[in-house]
Design a protein around this motif. Structure first.
Motif, PDB file in Angstrom:
ATOM      1  N   ALA A   1       0.878  -1.171   0.000  1.00  0.00           N
ATOM      2  CA  ALA A   1       0.000   0.000   0.000  1.00  0.00           C
ATOM      3  C   ALA A   1       0.913   1.217   0.000  1.00  0.00           C
ATOM      4  CB  ALA A   1      -0.897  -0.006   1.229  1.00  0.00           C
ATOM      5  N   LEU A   2       0.645   2.157  -0.879  1.00  0.00           N
ATOM      6  CA  LEU A   2       1.552   3.288  -1.092  1.00  0.00           C
ATOM      7  C   LEU A   2       0.969   4.563  -0.504  1.00  0.00           C
ATOM      8  CD1 LEU A   2       4.168   4.217  -2.522  1.00  0.00           C
ATOM      9  CD2 LEU A   2       2.785   4.656  -4.557  1.00  0.00           C
ATOM     10  N   GLY A   3       1.727   5.177   0.400  1.00  0.00           N
ATOM     11  CA  GLY A   3       1.341   6.465   0.966  1.00  0.00           C
ATOM     12  C   GLY A   3       2.251   7.544   0.417  1.00  0.00           C
ATOM     13  N   ALA A   4       1.846   8.147  -0.676  1.00  0.00           N
ATOM     14  CA  ALA A   4       2.680   9.134  -1.368  1.00  0.00           C
ATOM     15  C   ALA A   4       2.277  10.549  -0.968  1.00  0.00           C
ATOM     16  CB  ALA A   4       2.546   8.964  -2.877  1.00  0.00           C
ATOM     17  N   THR A   5       3.268  11.364  -0.701  1.00  0.00           N
ATOM     18  CA  THR A   5       2.990  12.777  -0.453  1.00  0.00           C
ATOM     19  C   THR A   5       2.844  13.539  -1.767  1.00  0.00           C
ATOM     20  OG1 THR A   5       5.374  13.077  -0.253  1.00  0.00           O
ATOM     21  CG2 THR A   5       4.124  12.860   1.788  1.00  0.00           C
ATOM     22  N   TYR A   6       3.215  12.896  -2.864  1.00  0.00           N
ATOM     23  CA  TYR A   6       3.235  13.547  -4.174  1.00  0.00           C
ATOM     24  C   TYR A   6       1.826  13.750  -4.761  1.00  0.00           C
ATOM     25  CZ  TYR A   6       7.539  10.693  -3.840  1.00  0.00           C
ATOM     26  OH  TYR A   6       8.661  10.052  -3.416  1.00  0.00           O
ATOM     27  N   PRO A   7       1.758  14.542  -5.843  1.00  0.00           N
ATOM     28  CA  PRO A   7       0.548  14.567  -6.663  1.00  0.00           C
ATOM     29  C   PRO A   7       0.333  13.201  -7.332  1.00  0.00           C
ATOM     30  CG  PRO A   7       1.907  16.500  -7.095  1.00  0.00           C
ATOM     31  CD  PRO A   7       2.735  15.561  -6.268  1.00  0.00           C
ATOM     32  N   PRO A   8      -0.898  12.900  -7.750  1.00  0.00           N
ATOM     33  CA  PRO A   8      -1.200  11.578  -8.313  1.00  0.00           C
ATOM     34  C   PRO A   8      -0.356  11.190  -9.518  1.00  0.00           C
ATOM     35  CG  PRO A   8      -3.222  12.707  -7.723  1.00  0.00           C
ATOM     36  CD  PRO A   8      -2.115  13.712  -7.542  1.00  0.00           C
TER      37      PRO A   8
ATOM     38  N   ALA B   1      -3.833   4.956   7.965  1.00  0.00           N
ATOM     39  CA  ALA B   1      -4.928   5.102   7.006  1.00  0.00           C
ATOM     40  C   ALA B   1      -4.600   4.416   5.686  1.00  0.00           C
ATOM     41  CB  ALA B   1      -5.206   6.585   6.768  1.00  0.00           C
ATOM     42  N   VAL B   2      -3.360   4.526   5.245  1.00  0.00           N
ATOM     43  CA  VAL B   2      -2.933   3.862   4.005  1.00  0.00           C
ATOM     44  C   VAL B   2      -3.065   2.358   4.158  1.00  0.00           C
ATOM     45  CG1 VAL B   2      -0.934   3.398   2.531  1.00  0.00           C
ATOM     46  CG2 VAL B   2      -1.397   5.726   3.296  1.00  0.00           C
ATOM     47  N   SER B   3      -2.620   1.824   5.288  1.00  0.00           N
ATOM     48  CA  SER B   3      -2.704   0.387   5.529  1.00  0.00           C
ATOM     49  C   SER B   3      -4.148  -0.092   5.578  1.00  0.00           C
ATOM     50  CB  SER B   3      -1.995   0.041   6.845  1.00  0.00           C
ATOM     51  OG  SER B   3      -2.060  -1.341   7.110  1.00  0.00           O
ATOM     52  N   ALA B   4      -5.025   0.715   6.173  1.00  0.00           N
ATOM     53  CA  ALA B   4      -6.433   0.324   6.297  1.00  0.00           C
ATOM     54  C   ALA B   4      -7.104   0.192   4.937  1.00  0.00           C
ATOM     55  CB  ALA B   4      -7.174   1.344   7.153  1.00  0.00           C
ATOM     56  N   ASP B   5      -6.598   0.919   3.947  1.00  0.00           N
ATOM     57  CA  ASP B   5      -7.167   0.838   2.599  1.00  0.00           C
ATOM     58  C   ASP B   5      -6.837  -0.475   1.905  1.00  0.00           C
ATOM     59  OD1 ASP B   5      -8.364   3.311   2.760  1.00  0.00           O
ATOM     60  OD2 ASP B   5      -6.721   4.374   1.764  1.00  0.00           O
TER      61      ASP B   5
END
Length: 242
Positions: A124-131, A176-180
């Motif tokens: 699961a990827l938690g990126a601070t970047y734009p999509p 939150a990223v992991s929960a997704d």
């Protein structure tokens, strides 16, 4: 004892490296130089500029001049490496290695090697970047056999802003990223502008699985290439594997 040269773009979470150095407990050093960042932006043109061969070559010369002989060197920037694509990122590392004269890598390849070390194939990827920038990293990982099950892109444009995120925000974001994607093998937080070194064990505990962060894997990769790949407490699951 090893010396790993760190090339770090701009100013945001560079203080993670001296913090990590204190946790290594064997005298290994992580000398860091700031490479040129004309524009602080998670945008393709700006990222291609900060990762240029001339920029990294100048950084390599400076860190060697300031720190003395190196055992390895790492371009500590995820987006400034994967933005070149798999082949371009490989050429970038090869050029850096030729200039530095020691084993070299970048944070993007450090993520791949860390995932392979831990047997991780889904994340699961938690990126601070734009999509759109996050999508480039997804493609990079896929090229190396790692599947991104879900991505959360916070759409933060500058590294400087990412560096101001609080510890609680980082912990909550990872959870939150992991929960997704609870079925994912691990959570990846791919921005070296994110402060995480003091949170590595807490991140793993909060999420209940490995959380790999950009500064963590950059340090691990540099030590691995320097022949100092040993078990180290206090730096997350990755460092407990040796």
């Amino acid at each position: 004892m090893s010396t790993v040269g760190i090339l770090y773009p701009g100013y945001s979470a560079e203080d993670d490296y001296p913090r990590a150095e204190k946790r290594l407990h064997d005298g290994s050093l992580l000398p860091l130089v700031h490479t040129e960042m004309k524009v602080d932006a998670h945008r393709a043109d700006a990222l291609l500029d900060i990762g240029g061969d001339d920029v990294l070559a100048e950084g390599a010369r400076r860190v060697a001049a300031e720190a003395g002989p190196l055992d390895s060197i790492v371009w500590a920037c995820t987006s400034g490496s994967f933005i070149f694509g798999p082949e371009g990122a490989a050429r970038q590392v090869a050029a850096l290695q030729e200039v530095a004269g020691v084993p070299a890598s970048s944070t993007s390849f450090a993520f791949v090697d860390a995932c392979h070390r831990l047997g991780i194939s889904t994340v699961a990827l938690g990126a601070t970047y734009p999509p759109d920038v996050a999508e480039a990293f997804i493609m990079f990982l896929a090229h190396h056999g790692i599947t991104v099950l879900t991505v959360s892109a916070r759409d933060i444009i500058t590294a400087a802003e990412v560096g101001t995120l609080t510890s609680q925000t980082v912990l909550d974001f990872a959870a939150a990223v992991s929960a997704d994607a609870p079925e994912a093998d691990a959570v990846l937080l791919p921005d070296t502008a994110l402060h995480t070194v003091d949170l590595l064990d807490a991140l793993d505990a909060r999420v209940g699985k490995p959380v790999l962060t950009a500064n963590q894997v950059s340090i691990w990769q540099g030590l691995r290439l320097a022949g100092a790949d040993v078990v180290r407490p206090g730096l997350g699951t990755l460092f407990r594997k040796g």
